[in-house]
Design a protein around this motif. Structure first.
Motif, PDB file in Angstrom:
ATOM      1  N   ILE A  80      42.438  91.681 -62.147  1.00  0.00           N
ATOM      2  CA  ILE A  80      42.903  91.338 -63.495  1.00  0.00           C
ATOM      3  C   ILE A  80      44.415  91.145 -63.533  1.00  0.00           C
ATOM      4  O   ILE A  80      44.920  90.162 -64.083  1.00  0.00           O
ATOM      5  N   ASP A  81      45.168  92.072 -62.927  1.00  0.00           N
ATOM      6  CA  ASP A  81      46.627  91.985 -62.994  1.00  0.00           C
ATOM      7  C   ASP A  81      47.154  90.756 -62.262  1.00  0.00           C
ATOM      8  O   ASP A  81      48.172  90.180 -62.662  1.00  0.00           O
ATOM      9  N   ARG A  84      46.613  87.732 -64.531  1.00  0.00           N
ATOM     10  CA  ARG A  84      47.582  87.691 -65.626  1.00  0.00           C
ATOM     11  C   ARG A  84      48.976  87.329 -65.141  1.00  0.00           C
ATOM     12  O   ARG A  84      49.723  86.654 -65.857  1.00  0.00           O
ATOM     13  N   GLU A  85      49.345  87.745 -63.908  1.00  0.00           N
ATOM     14  CA  GLU A  85      50.684  87.389 -63.426  1.00  0.00           C
ATOM     15  C   GLU A  85      50.800  85.897 -63.141  1.00  0.00           C
ATOM     16  O   GLU A  85      51.898  85.351 -63.094  1.00  0.00           O
ATOM     17  N   GLY A  87      49.450  83.770 -65.175  1.00  0.00           N
ATOM     18  CA  GLY A  87      49.350  83.152 -66.483  1.00  0.00           C
ATOM     19  C   GLY A  87      47.953  82.745 -66.873  1.00  0.00           C
ATOM     20  O   GLY A  87      47.775  81.948 -67.803  1.00  0.00           O
ATOM     21  N   LYS A  88      46.957  83.299 -66.202  1.00  0.00           N
ATOM     22  CA  LYS A  88      45.572  82.928 -66.473  1.00  0.00           C
ATOM     23  C   LYS A  88      44.781  84.149 -66.962  1.00  0.00           C
ATOM     24  O   LYS A  88      45.124  85.292 -66.662  1.00  0.00           O
ATOM     25  N   GLU A  89      43.724  83.883 -67.661  1.00  0.00           N
ATOM     26  CA  GLU A  89      42.821  84.941 -68.094  1.00  0.00           C
ATOM     27  C   GLU A  89      41.855  85.281 -66.959  1.00  0.00           C
ATOM     28  O   GLU A  89      41.495  84.420 -66.166  1.00  0.00           O
TER      29      GLU A  89
END
Length: 282
Positions: A80-81, A84-85, A87-89
């Motif tokens: 997950i992290d 997100r880094e 820029g995506k879900e």
């Protein structure tokens, strides 16, 4: 067991690492550490050999821990992290792409920075090596199709990956972009593939720290899922995604690789890699 391949590129021999860390030659028992040697029966035969009866060797090079890989399958955005880094879900289903098998090199071989590259990046990943043919397997049975596990550096060129037509394979497949090893650690020695620690340093600075417990899709699910779309054959390798800390995610500005740097990475119980970055050769 910790199994490996050693020797010069194209001439690697199979070996094992004994309890004292000595490399022992297995070429009298098998011709190579490839799909033909990775079934449960084949590995059990190797386990019955007393390592002390095998010749001790001092390798001048450790090669990729699997020979003649048929498919090199990668999973994108599986932490997950990391998603997100970038820029995506986090994805609702695993993102799959292929990495060319010509990218495979040994764990300490040089990593080439491609011509015209300005966004070469690092990714430590858990590699899953298939030992038994898998087609439409259930999650509950998936791990029985795994021969073992290894360290993978899914080296990437982000501009090639995302700015040259959206083809991830373009950014993942340059020669040397797939270091495997040092060892293939057999399934029985990895009681829980979701309880492993991962790390990666660039020039001695820690960039990635993670745990396979934080995968969105675990190993058993991935093997089952992938087997719904393609048959997994012995010797195929699955790279299961990377934790956060890649160069493209560094704030306030991304940091990318250039020739002359050192990348060190490892996974608990699976060994470590150490490579130098160099300009691409002809």
């Amino acid at each position: 067991m910790k199994l490996l391949r050693y020797g010069q590129p194209g001439s690697e021999k199979p070996g094992l690492v004994d309890d004292r860390g000595t490399v022992r030659d297995l070429s009298g028992a098998i011709s190579d550490l490839d799909g033909s040697a990775l079934s449960d029966k084949a590995i059990e035969r190797l386990r019955q050999i007393d390592p002390a009866t095998l010749p001790a060797v001092t390798p001048d090079r450790v090669g990729p821990c699997v020979g003649r890989v048929g498919k090199f399958i990668c999973v994108g955005l599986n932490y997950i992290d990391h998603a997100r880094e970038t820029g995506k879900e986090p994805p609702a289903e695993p993102i799959l792409f292929m990495k060319a098998t010509s990218a495979i090199v040994g764990p300490n071989d040089d990593i080439e920075i491609p011509r015209s590259s300005n966004k070469a990046d690092w990714e430590v990943e858990l590699g899953v090596v298939i030992g038994k043919r898998a087609k439409y397997v259930e999650t509950s049975d998936a791990l029985s199709h795994v021969a073992g596990y290894c360290v993978v550096n899914d080296v990437s060129e982000r501009a090639f990956q995302s700015e040259r037509g959206g083809q991830w394979t373009k950014g993942k497949s340059h020669d040397t972009f797939g270091p495997l090893g040092p060892w293939l650690v057999t399934r029985d020695e990895v009681t829980n593939p979701q309880a492993l620690e991962l790390w990666l340093d660039v020039d001695g600075v820690r960039q990635q720290t993670g745990a396979t417990s934080n995968m969105i899709f675990d190993v058993a699910f991935l093997v089952s899922y992938i087997s719904q779309f393609m048959t997994l054959e012995p010797g195929d390798v699955i790279a299961t995604g990377t934790p956060p800390g890649v160069g493209m995610g560094i704030k306030p500005a991304p940091v990318f690789l250039k020739p002359g740097q050192t990348i060190a990475l490892g996974i608990s119980g699976l060994g470590c890699q150490k490579s130098r970055t160099v300009e691409a050769r002809n």
